[in-house]
Scaffold this motif. Sequence first.
Motif, PDB file in Angstrom:
ATOM      1  N   THR A   1       0.922  -1.099   0.072  1.00  0.00           N
ATOM      2  CA  THR A   1      -0.003   0.024   0.069  1.00  0.00           C
ATOM      3  C   THR A   1       0.937   1.277   0.103  1.00  0.00           C
ATOM      4  O   THR A   1       1.780   1.309   0.876  1.00  0.00           O
ATOM      5  N   GLU A   2       0.775   2.000  -0.935  1.00  0.00           N
ATOM      6  CA  GLU A   2       1.384   3.316  -1.063  1.00  0.00           C
ATOM      7  C   GLU A   2       0.450   4.519  -0.449  1.00  0.00           C
ATOM      8  O   GLU A   2      -0.753   4.628  -0.734  1.00  0.00           O
ATOM      9  N   GLY A   3       0.967   5.234   0.550  1.00  0.00           N
ATOM     10  CA  GLY A   3      -0.004   6.256   1.144  1.00  0.00           C
ATOM     11  C   GLY A   3       0.663   7.705   0.735  1.00  0.00           C
ATOM     12  O   GLY A   3       1.917   7.848   0.790  1.00  0.00           O
ATOM     13  N   THR A   4      -0.353   8.468   0.871  1.00  0.00           N
ATOM     14  CA  THR A   4      -0.004  10.106   0.585  1.00  0.00           C
ATOM     15  C   THR A   4      -0.748  10.631   1.698  1.00  0.00           C
ATOM     16  O   THR A   4      -1.593  10.476   1.617  1.00  0.00           O
ATOM     17  N   LEU A   5       0.341  11.598   2.327  1.00  0.00           N
ATOM     18  CA  LEU A   5      -0.208  12.514   3.562  1.00  0.00           C
ATOM     19  C   LEU A   5       0.253  14.065   2.945  1.00  0.00           C
ATOM     20  O   LEU A   5       1.452  14.387   2.501  1.00  0.00           O
ATOM     21  N   PHE A   6      -1.028  14.864   2.885  1.00  0.00           N
ATOM     22  CA  PHE A   6      -0.895  16.283   2.589  1.00  0.00           C
ATOM     23  C   PHE A   6      -1.073  16.951   3.977  1.00  0.00           C
ATOM     24  O   PHE A   6      -1.819  16.659   4.688  1.00  0.00           O
ATOM     25  N   ILE A   7      -0.156  18.079   4.178  1.00  0.00           N
ATOM     26  CA  ILE A   7      -0.069  18.667   5.139  1.00  0.00           C
ATOM     27  C   ILE A   7      -0.149  20.149   4.338  1.00  0.00           C
ATOM     28  O   ILE A   7       0.449  20.649   3.822  1.00  0.00           O
TER      29      ILE A   7
END
Length: 181
Positions: free
Chosen positions: A125-131
């Motif tokens: 699973t590839e995750g992306t976190l936007f801040i």
Amino acid sequence: MKTLIPFLCIAALLLNSCNAVRVITDYDTEVDFNAYKTYAFYKTGIDKAAISDLDKKRILRTITAELELQGFVKSSNPDILVSIFTKSRERVNVNQNNFGVGFGWGWNPWLWNGMNNNINVSQYTEGTLFIDFIDKEKKSLVWQGVGTGALRTLNREKREERIKEFVKEIIARFPPGKDKN
């Protein structure tokens, strides 16, 4: 042994690249980021993030720790609001390794259709976190950091450590133009 060393170096590089958090940032070039001293979390945006409440707490705790290290103060009347957003997707890696063994000139049966033709398939699973940092007065996005990488979700400790990696890598680039020494 001479063929094993390059193989191990390549394998280590591939494994390390799967663990790395790739970060990109974008920001409003007309904003004076030195004017921001206080922050608060933008609850409306955070509530929309499609992750568990426990993971949200982990992310927010790490953002708080990283911003406080930079001298920002959490406030009920902040200069800037912090929001998060997440995405994830399943990825598949297919690697084919063809290693031939032989000496000198001539035909090598292991090079073309030999027993050393390996295909490795892995799924993760590839995750992306936007801040996002939002100017409270202007109500506009002024900075966004996006971190993408493989997720480890099998146990709580590894997940918590991975979340810290994501947040630290992203927040390390805020504010833009700061000395990175």
